[in-house]
Design an enzyme around this catalytic site. Structure first.
Site, PDB file in Angstrom:
ATOM      1  N   ARG A 102     -15.670   6.693  -4.870  1.00 31.22           N
ATOM      2  CA  ARG A 102     -14.621   6.784  -5.889  1.00 31.22           C
ATOM      3  C   ARG A 102     -15.088   7.858  -6.860  1.00 31.22           C
ATOM      4  O   ARG A 102     -16.115   7.706  -7.522  1.00 31.22           O
ATOM      5  CB  ARG A 102     -14.428   5.442  -6.586  1.00 31.22           C
ATOM      6  CG  ARG A 102     -13.555   5.555  -7.811  1.00 31.22           C
ATOM      7  CD  ARG A 102     -13.070   4.229  -8.325  1.00 31.22           C
ATOM      8  NE  ARG A 102     -12.028   3.696  -7.467  1.00 31.22           N
ATOM      9  CZ  ARG A 102     -11.221   2.687  -7.809  1.00 31.22           C
ATOM     10  NH1 ARG A 102     -11.352   2.100  -8.986  1.00 31.22           N
ATOM     11  NH2 ARG A 102     -10.290   2.261  -6.976  1.00 31.22           N
ATOM     12  N   HIS A 129      -5.156   7.928  -3.482  1.00 35.80           N
ATOM     13  CA  HIS A 129      -5.745   6.579  -3.358  1.00 35.80           C
ATOM     14  C   HIS A 129      -5.285   5.983  -2.013  1.00 35.80           C
ATOM     15  O   HIS A 129      -4.532   5.013  -1.968  1.00 35.80           O
ATOM     16  CB  HIS A 129      -5.291   5.711  -4.539  1.00 35.80           C
ATOM     17  CG  HIS A 129      -6.092   4.468  -4.728  1.00 35.80           C
ATOM     18  ND1 HIS A 129      -7.219   4.175  -3.985  1.00 35.80           N
ATOM     19  CD2 HIS A 129      -5.938   3.412  -5.586  1.00 35.80           C
ATOM     20  CE1 HIS A 129      -7.718   3.011  -4.384  1.00 35.80           C
ATOM     21  NE2 HIS A 129      -6.958   2.530  -5.341  1.00 35.80           N
ATOM     22  N   GLN A 132      -5.530   2.133  -0.874  1.00 39.50           N
ATOM     23  CA  GLN A 132      -4.554   1.266  -1.533  1.00 39.50           C
ATOM     24  C   GLN A 132      -3.233   1.248  -0.753  1.00 39.50           C
ATOM     25  O   GLN A 132      -2.602   0.217  -0.573  1.00 39.50           O
ATOM     26  CB  GLN A 132      -4.303   1.743  -2.970  1.00 39.50           C
ATOM     27  CG  GLN A 132      -3.262   0.932  -3.706  1.00 39.50           C
ATOM     28  CD  GLN A 132      -3.730  -0.476  -4.043  1.00 39.50           C
ATOM     29  OE1 GLN A 132      -4.788  -0.649  -4.619  1.00 39.50           O
ATOM     30  NE2 GLN A 132      -2.942  -1.484  -3.678  1.00 39.50           N
ATOM     31  N   ASP A 223       2.614   2.304 -11.553  1.00 39.63           N
ATOM     32  CA  ASP A 223       1.168   2.332 -11.754  1.00 39.63           C
ATOM     33  C   ASP A 223       0.950   2.628 -13.237  1.00 39.63           C
ATOM     34  O   ASP A 223       1.888   3.015 -13.949  1.00 39.63           O
ATOM     35  CB  ASP A 223       0.546   3.432 -10.862  1.00 39.63           C
ATOM     36  CG  ASP A 223      -0.970   3.482 -10.949  1.00 39.63           C
ATOM     37  OD1 ASP A 223      -1.592   2.492 -11.382  1.00 39.63           O
ATOM     38  OD2 ASP A 223      -1.556   4.545 -10.595  1.00 39.63           O
ATOM     39  N   CYS A 263      -0.555  -1.619  -7.712  1.00 41.80           N
ATOM     40  CA  CYS A 263      -1.913  -1.512  -7.166  1.00 41.80           C
ATOM     41  C   CYS A 263      -2.927  -2.252  -8.036  1.00 41.80           C
ATOM     42  O   CYS A 263      -4.000  -2.598  -7.571  1.00 41.80           O
ATOM     43  CB  CYS A 263      -2.301  -0.052  -6.991  1.00 41.80           C
ATOM     44  SG  CYS A 263      -2.451   0.856  -8.542  1.00 41.80           S
ATOM     45  N   ARG A 291      -6.231  -5.432   0.362  1.00 40.23           N
ATOM     46  CA  ARG A 291      -7.255  -4.379   0.276  1.00 40.23           C
ATOM     47  C   ARG A 291      -8.433  -4.720   1.196  1.00 40.23           C
ATOM     48  O   ARG A 291      -8.974  -3.863   1.886  1.00 40.23           O
ATOM     49  CB  ARG A 291      -7.750  -4.241  -1.172  1.00 40.23           C
ATOM     50  CG  ARG A 291      -6.712  -3.687  -2.145  1.00 40.23           C
ATOM     51  CD  ARG A 291      -6.413  -2.229  -1.855  1.00 40.23           C
ATOM     52  NE  ARG A 291      -7.616  -1.438  -1.892  1.00 40.23           N
ATOM     53  CZ  ARG A 291      -8.173  -0.937  -3.010  1.00 40.23           C
ATOM     54  NH1 ARG A 291      -7.576  -1.129  -4.166  1.00 40.23           N
ATOM     55  NH2 ARG A 291      -9.286  -0.214  -2.951  1.00 40.23           N
TER      56      ARG A 291
HETATM   57  N1  NVA Z   1      -3.836   5.702 -11.114  1.00 44.14           N
HETATM   58  C1  NVA Z   1      -4.859   4.727 -11.405  1.00 44.14           C
HETATM   59  C2  NVA Z   1      -5.085   3.835 -10.236  1.00 44.14           C
HETATM   60  C3  NVA Z   1      -6.079   2.737 -10.464  1.00 44.14           C
HETATM   61  C4  NVA Z   1      -6.349   1.917  -9.231  1.00 44.14           C
HETATM   62  C5  NVA Z   1      -6.135   5.449 -11.792  1.00 44.14           C
HETATM   63  O1  NVA Z   1      -6.453   6.474 -11.153  1.00 44.14           O
HETATM   64  O2  NVA Z   1      -6.806   5.017 -12.724  1.00 44.14           O
HETATM   65  N1   CP Z   2      -6.229  -0.862  -7.218  1.00 44.24           N
HETATM   66  C1   CP Z   2      -7.527  -0.565  -7.351  1.00 44.24           C
HETATM   67  O1   CP Z   2      -8.053   0.342  -6.726  1.00 44.24           O
HETATM   68  O2   CP Z   2      -8.219  -1.380  -8.198  1.00 44.24           O
HETATM   69  P1   CP Z   2      -9.687  -1.168  -8.759  1.00 44.24           P
HETATM   70  O3   CP Z   2      -9.652   0.017  -9.681  1.00 44.24           O
HETATM   71  O4   CP Z   2     -10.019  -2.436  -9.480  1.00 44.24           O
HETATM   72  O5   CP Z   2     -10.627  -0.922  -7.601  1.00 44.24           O
END
Ligand code: NVA
Ligand code: CP
Length: 307
Positions: A102, A129, A132, A223, A263, A291
């Protein structure tokens, strides 16, 4: 050997192969049947951003597959002190069997993958992502919403939006995206997905009015307005996204049996109202559970690809 960096790299048939595997593993898990497909393997999980779902689901998934997961926060490893991605990749991938990252830039992720000896999985970048969306696809199938559905994405043109665009373009479905002016999806992703959509029959349409985008759809999703890394823009974003909350009034314009996906994490009173969230909580938390199953499917698929 294949990596899982974006849905763009996978055909519809390959996506469905991973999904079928995920459903099979989900069934077996629920039936108490042990599936140690990844026995003695180690997954490195590198996190440069926070996570609840991604961390828990990859770690538990790896354990259920007979393997081991290593949690590597960039706060604790040398990557966070400036060791290059490509050096981290060349070290870590000599010692583990698979890597999930990540991170911020998709380019950084791709550089890691280029230097890695083992499959790399995108656990979220600023651009995409994809893991997801695999869980979201499972949830659509479980709710019978995979037969040429129309989906409305209401909100920020972000990593979730871009991943929805690829999924819909691959599947030949219909996606309406409503974002405020200045928060539209990335231009390159628009160009590439629209070009694929022209071949698959998918329809991706952009709106600035959420009411137009949501009318008569089968699936509604949103989101956060403030993704990880954008915390300093919060005040401006909250102002700019006024009118984009998915509340009961907006949901009334969708089909009566429309499902709502998120998500997570969800910010009530911003992108979604408390009432809409709680009404659809069962679906949302099934989506979160998926997930685990989706990623087990992806990991087993990637492992089979190299052997
Ligand atoms: N768009 C959000 C998704 C979190 C799972 C982010 O990147 O923070
Ligand atoms: N939806 C998602 O990826 O959640 P987290 O940021 O908690 O991993």
């Amino acid at each position: 050997m294949r990596h899982f960096l974006t849905l763009k790299d996978f055909s519809k048939a390959e996506i469905m192969e991973m999904i079928d595997l995920a459903f099979e593993l989900k069934r077996d898990q629920k039936a108490g049947k042990i599936r140690h497909e990844l026995a003695n393997q180690t997954l490195a999980m590198i996190f440069e951003k926070s996570s609840t779902r991604t961390r828990v689901s990859f770690e538990v998934g790896m354990y259920q597959l007979g393997g081991h997961a290593l949690f590597l926060s960039s706060k604790d490893i040398q990557l966070g002190r400036g060791e290059p991605m490509k050096d981290t990749a060349r070290v870590v991938s000599r010692m583990v069997d698979m890597v999930m990252i990540r991170t911020f830039s998709q380019e950084g992720l791709e550089e890691f993958a280029k230097y890695s000896k083992v499959p790399v999985i995108n656990g979220l970048t600023d651009l995409y992502h994809p893991v997801q969306l695999m869980a979201d696809l499972m949830t659509l199938i479980e709710h019978g919403k995979d037969q040429n559905p129309t989906i409305a994405y209401i909100g920020d043109g972000n990593n979730m939006t871009h991943s929805w665009m690829w999924l819909v373009a691959k599947m030949g479905w219909t996606l309406n995206i409503a974002s405020p002016v200045g928060y539209e999806a990335d231009d390159v992703v628009q160009r590439e997905t629209l070009s694929l959509a022209a071949q698959t029959g998918a329809k991706i349409t952009f709106f600035h009015n959420p009411k137009e985008a949501i009318r008569d759809v089968d699936v509604v999703t949103t989101d956060t307005w403030i993704s990880m890394g954008q915390e300093e823009e919060k005040a401006k974003r909250v102002e700019d996204f006024a009118g984009f909350i998915v509340d009961e009034e907006l949901m009334r314009l969708a089909k009566e049996d429309a499902i709502f996906l998120h998500c997570l994490p969800a910010y009530r009173g911003y992108e979604v109202s408390e009432a809409v969230f709680e009404k659809h909580a069962d679906t949302i938390f099934e989506e979160a559970e998926n997930r685990l199953h989706a990623q087990k499917g992806i990991m087993v698929y990637l492992d089979r690809q190299r052997s």
